[in-house]
Scaffold this motif. Structure first.
Motif, short mmCIF file in Angstrom:
data_model
loop_
_atom_site.label_atom_id
_atom_site.label_comp_id
_atom_site.label_asym_id
_atom_site.label_seq_id
_atom_site.Cartn_x
_atom_site.Cartn_y
_atom_site.Cartn_z
N HIS A 257 3.63 1.43 -9.92
CA HIS A 257 2.23 0.99 -9.94
C HIS A 257 2.11 -0.53 -9.87
N GLU A 261 0.87 -3.32 -2.69
CA GLU A 261 0.40 -2.13 -1.97
C GLU A 261 1.30 -1.79 -0.79
N ARG A 264 4.53 -0.18 -1.94
CA ARG A 264 4.31 1.20 -2.38
C ARG A 264 4.22 2.15 -1.19
N ASP A 265 3.47 1.75 -0.17
CA ASP A 265 3.32 2.60 1.01
C ASP A 265 4.66 2.84 1.69
N ASP A 365 -8.74 0.11 -1.67
CA ASP A 365 -7.70 -0.80 -1.22
C ASP A 365 -7.83 -1.04 0.28
N ARG A 369 -8.36 3.63 0.30
CA ARG A 369 -8.10 4.58 -0.79
C ARG A 369 -8.61 4.02 -2.11
N ARG A 371 -8.75 2.38 -5.59
CA ARG A 371 -7.90 1.49 -6.39
C ARG A 371 -7.80 2.12 -7.77
N GLU A 394 -3.43 10.07 -6.49
CA GLU A 394 -2.93 8.71 -6.65
C GLU A 394 -1.47 8.57 -6.24
N HIS A 396 -0.50 7.12 -3.64
CA HIS A 396 -0.38 5.76 -3.12
C HIS A 396 -0.26 4.71 -4.22
N SER A 397 -0.74 5.03 -5.41
CA SER A 397 -0.74 4.04 -6.49
C SER A 397 0.28 4.32 -7.59
N HIS A 398 0.67 5.60 -7.74
CA HIS A 398 1.58 5.97 -8.82
C HIS A 398 2.90 6.57 -8.35
#
Length: 448
Positions: A257, A261, A264-265, A365, A369, A371, A394, A396-398
């Motif tokens: 997290h 960004e 993460r992707d 974001d 997606r 945030r 989530e 993409h975020s977690h």
């Protein structure tokens, strides 16, 4: 409106959770032992069903029984899987079985058992719309009940747990519905499978492999010819080795997290084998059936082709499907003709149309997606004092753990801690041996 004392059409709650899959059911379970917390779960279906279209008799879970609704944060909770086994008088036989992985049928029965013990779960309640009411500092939720009545409910916080929907890629859009089905509907379309001369599975993953396993068994008994086409270069196994499994831990989720960004992707794309592969047991069963078929000279053709991309599809006018395929290593194109296509093409996040009135208050974001904060709440405009949480939206975020059942109890504990402002449930802090981050920069130079 039909007003009753048991269920008034207007009521106010601390939390309203939309959707009753395993994640929000687990949220209700953890909240059920907190006296001062009023939480309501609304589900549009009349009863709880879980992946009925893939409920093969022998299919087992890919997480062990400790990854139930509650145990990983509340091991003595009365709605644990062990409590379910005890209530069903199967605890001793489950112990002797010496298999930590319940069958899929048993897991659904556990979910239904838990739901029946939670008066906070309301079935046949479809949420049509949610808004933020600044004057009251509450979310207002418009609900349509199964009996035709409607109500407006209010809550300080919302949790979206509406799950994912079967995904059909554009390349398969030209196939008539009677010649195409998604793995989610496989067992519901058994008559179509039986009637086909050839069934082609497009895509891999665990769902695709389980369908292929069923088709190979049918083939041995005189059933249709079978083709399995997958974009992946091999029919790759899930990487469930011990240290890789540490990517499902809260330790890795916190690390992931905090990354940029773009990083993460990139990582989500690289980690596909962790959540899109096939269990080694299923691959072994497929190979065993292929070997048995070789011994008895199976009645109909079988082909397994990895590294194949389907570029287009259409009905050929004779009641069959013509797929235009490309061999990814060589670039050579060819046509594949079949009677029925089973799309093992996964799931995508459902559109959250019910929160369309909140759109101007939601932060997104660069890719559009949500945030999402570490506590699984969506970043909202500063004027909104309530929190909007998401479950299984989530990735993409977690990270790769977000869709996994074994993170559900931890996510729900974090949500309940956030809405109450205190540590109702102690979150696990030491969950991995792996150090995911670099060592501290003790010299203060930024370079290690």
């Amino acid at each position: 409106m039909n007003r009753t004392a048991a269920h008034p059409p207007e009521s106010e709650h601390d939390v309203i959770a939309v959707g009753c899959g395993p994640f929000n059911l687990g949220l209700a379970a953890l909240a059920s032992t907190v006296d001062e917390l009023d939480l309501l779960v609304l589900e549009e279906s009349a009863e709880l069903h879980w992946h009925r279209g893939m409920m093969f008799d022998q299919a087992s879970m890919q997480v062990n029984f400790l990854a139930d609704l509650v145990t990983l944060v509340a091991p003595t909770h009365p709605l644990s899987f062990l409590a379910y086994l005890h209530d069903r008088d199967r605890l001793y036989t489950f112990t002797v079985r010496e298999n930590f992985f319940p069958s899929r049928i048993e897991y659904e029965d556990y979910l239904r058992w838990a739901a029946a013990r939670l008066p906070s779960v309301r079935f046949s309640h479809r949420v049509e719309e949610a808004r933020w009411d600044a004057s009251s500092g509450r979310f207002t939720v418009r609900v349509a009940r199964g009996d035709g009545t409607r109500a407006t409910l209010a809550a300080r916080h919302l949790v979206l747990g509406v799950g994912t929907a079967p995904h059909l890629p554009e390349e398969l859009a030209g196939i008539p519905p009677e010649l195409l089905l998604h793995t989610a509907d496989y067992l519901h379309r058994e008559a179509d499978v039986t009637a086909a001369g050839r069934v082609t599975v497009v895509g891999s993953g665990q769902s695709g492999a389980e369908v292929v396993l069923d088709l190979l068994d049918r083939n041995l008994r005189g059933g249709p010819a079978v083709s399995w086409l997958s974009r992946t270069p091999t029919f790759a196994p899930l990487d469930y080795t011990k240290l890789v499994l540490e990517m499902t831990t809260p330790d890795y989720m916190r690390y992931f997290h905090a990354l940029p960004e773009g990083t993460r992707d990139r990582l989500v794309g690289e980690q596909w084998q962790f959540y899109k592969g096939v269990s080694t047991d299923t691959l072994a069963e497929i190979h065993e059936l292929l070997y048995r078929r070789q011994l008895c000279h199976g009645p109909a053709d079988v082909e397994l082709r990895p590294g194949i991309a389907v570029r287009a599809a259409e009905a050929d006018g004779g009641g069959r499907v013509r797929l235009t395929c490309e061999h990814r290593d060589t670039g050579r194109r060819f046509e594949h003709v079949t009677d029925l296509v089973v799309a093992a093409t996964g799931y995508r996040q459902r559109a959250h149309d019910l929160i369309a009135p909140l759109e101007g208050l939601i932060a997104r974001d660069a890719a559009g997606r949500y945030r999402v904060a570490l506590d699984h709440s969506v970043e909202l405009a500063a004027a909104v004092t309530g929190k909007l949480f998401v479950a299984n939206a989530e990735l993409h975020s977690h990270g790769a753990s977000a869709p996994n059942l074994d993170i559900g109890a931890v996510r729900n504990a974090a949500i309940l801690n956030a809405v109450t402002g205190r540590e109702l449930y102690r979150l696990p802090k030491n969950t991995a041996f792996t150090a995911f981050a670099p060592p501290p920069d003790t010299a203060g130079t930024g370079v290690v």
